[in-house]
Design a protein around this motif. Sequence first.
Motif, mmCIF file in Angstrom:
data_model
loop_
_atom_site.group_PDB
_atom_site.id
_atom_site.type_symbol
_atom_site.label_atom_id
_atom_site.label_comp_id
_atom_site.label_asym_id
_atom_site.label_seq_id
_atom_site.Cartn_x
_atom_site.Cartn_y
_atom_site.Cartn_z
ATOM 1 N N CYS A 161 -7.203 -8.158 -1.463
ATOM 2 C CA CYS A 161 -8.387 -8.023 -2.310
ATOM 3 C C CYS A 161 -7.977 -7.666 -3.732
ATOM 4 O O CYS A 161 -7.163 -6.751 -3.934
ATOM 5 C CB CYS A 161 -9.301 -6.944 -1.740
ATOM 6 N N PRO A 162 -8.519 -8.365 -4.737
ATOM 7 C CA PRO A 162 -8.220 -8.028 -6.137
ATOM 8 C C PRO A 162 -8.640 -6.612 -6.511
ATOM 9 O O PRO A 162 -8.163 -6.074 -7.512
ATOM 10 C CB PRO A 162 -9.031 -9.062 -6.927
ATOM 11 N N MET A 163 -9.513 -6.019 -5.710
ATOM 12 C CA MET A 163 -9.961 -4.659 -6.002
ATOM 13 C C MET A 163 -9.035 -3.589 -5.424
ATOM 14 O O MET A 163 -9.247 -2.401 -5.630
ATOM 15 C CB MET A 163 -11.380 -4.446 -5.460
ATOM 16 N N TRP A 170 1.265 -1.587 4.952
ATOM 17 C CA TRP A 170 0.166 -1.975 5.841
ATOM 18 C C TRP A 170 -0.913 -2.657 5.023
ATOM 19 O O TRP A 170 -1.398 -2.114 4.035
ATOM 20 C CB TRP A 170 -0.391 -0.733 6.541
ATOM 21 N N ASN A 171 -1.281 -3.871 5.429
ATOM 22 C CA ASN A 171 -2.299 -4.633 4.707
ATOM 23 C C ASN A 171 -3.675 -4.295 5.269
ATOM 24 O O ASN A 171 -4.125 -4.874 6.259
ATOM 25 C CB ASN A 171 -2.017 -6.136 4.822
ATOM 26 N N LEU A 172 -4.340 -3.338 4.637
ATOM 27 C CA LEU A 172 -5.648 -2.873 5.100
ATOM 28 C C LEU A 172 -6.680 -3.990 5.063
ATOM 29 O O LEU A 172 -7.483 -4.139 5.990
ATOM 30 C CB LEU A 172 -6.113 -1.698 4.227
ATOM 31 N N VAL A 173 -6.676 -4.780 4.005
ATOM 32 C CA VAL A 173 -7.670 -5.838 3.847
ATOM 33 C C VAL A 173 -7.569 -6.859 4.974
ATOM 34 O O VAL A 173 -8.570 -7.244 5.589
ATOM 35 C CB VAL A 173 -7.511 -6.532 2.474
ATOM 36 N N ARG A 174 -6.356 -7.283 5.269
ATOM 37 C CA ARG A 174 -6.159 -8.266 6.346
ATOM 38 C C ARG A 174 -6.588 -7.686 7.692
ATOM 39 O O ARG A 174 -7.217 -8.374 8.510
ATOM 40 C CB ARG A 174 -4.696 -8.697 6.397
ATOM 41 N N THR A 175 -6.261 -6.416 7.911
ATOM 42 C CA THR A 175 -6.621 -5.769 9.181
ATOM 43 C C THR A 175 -8.137 -5.735 9.379
ATOM 44 O O THR A 175 -8.648 -6.068 10.454
ATOM 45 C CB THR A 175 -6.062 -4.333 9.219
ATOM 46 N N VAL A 176 -8.859 -5.342 8.331
ATOM 47 C CA VAL A 176 -10.317 -5.276 8.425
ATOM 48 C C VAL A 176 -10.900 -6.675 8.619
ATOM 49 O O VAL A 176 -11.804 -6.883 9.443
ATOM 50 C CB VAL A 176 -10.918 -4.607 7.171
#
Length: 419
Positions: A161-163, A170-176
Amino acid sequence: MRILLINTSDRTGGAAVAANRLLKALQKKGVSVSMLVRDKVTQDTSVVSINTSAAKKLINQIRFVWERLVIFLCNHLSKENLFQVSIANTGTDIRHYALVREADVIHIHWINQGMLSLSDIKRLIDSGKPVVWTLHDMWPATGVCHYAGLCDQYRSECTQCPMMQHPFFWNLVRTVYQHKSTIGLEKIAFVGCSHWITEKCKQSRLLRNASFYSIPNPINTTLFKPHNKQFVRGKYNLPIQKKLVLFAAAKVSDSRKGLTYLIEACHLLAEQHAGIEVLLMGNKADEIQCQLPVPSHQLGYVSSLEQIAEIYSLSDVFVISSLEDNLPNTIMEAMACGTPCVGFQTGGIPEMIDHLKNGYVARYQDAEDLAQGITWVLDHPYPQQLAEACVEKVKTHYSEEVIAGKYIALYQKLMEKSK
């Protein structure tokens, strides 16, 4: 027909206001409807809070903090965009509530900041009851952000995420995103408040197999109606002869509200149009008041709906300089009170304001055109005709009668389909 509306709050935020208005509109049509929230502000007995004890309230506060803390840590200890994203990693399992068990249709509105987790949403979907989800923002269609802006990753897969800062481990965005893809979103009937957000979310890979409908938010036109301009100006000790330009937001200094463009437009107006003064309704108005080149008045945060309607009515024009917005309640409220609006050509704003008929739609991020729009309204040769066009648009498209009827038809359709 028993309908349950679910929202984090019953008053705070645009989605809460819209959900509460739908509650009232459905009740007026004789529908058995309740609302389940975490943060209850009103005294409405049809609104039930999950904070039923001090212990539960503390636990829910911890849930709120925990979600923000995870985002803060994964964003390299940066507070930037802390509330522009949500991950729904924690929430309350509400299946055991009688309102949930007895409901024929579950209608989700805005459930972020610790109200429901993705797992909690999956449990509601798996209950077999029809689930409606009103798109007050884009979060159901994206990985973590509430508005995607210029990013189009949500069309394929959100990986970064650009934000958010680039992940170290750990890639939080991908996980969610991956978790969202497993909860059964394709079984939900999504309702866009505007055609804009409906078309945006249809492009999401997460929602590619979901059904979509477009139904605006309702407004009570007996509450939001025109008042005598001179009388209410006198009531609030505001100048009778000046041209009053109103800006309103829960937090006036919010960067997404595009205040820099309003300020720049006011500089242009100060040179071209004498007698203009600005009204600022909302919190943190002092942060921008000193930047305005024209006289201004801080009205603060106004909670009384009657007072809000009076403030719209005493204004000559309402300006919304938002850079991205869905179907702003503020435009609907202002127009219902006979006050023309000026806003940028973004989101659902052009659907609400009919350009050069009941207001002015300015070119996106163009302060000069924003100023031109304000001037067009203030110098309109037939202000009463303009005001009447505003009221007519609201009554035709957003009245409680119209919107409640559309939702009842949708509920009935989904109930028949689920049999």
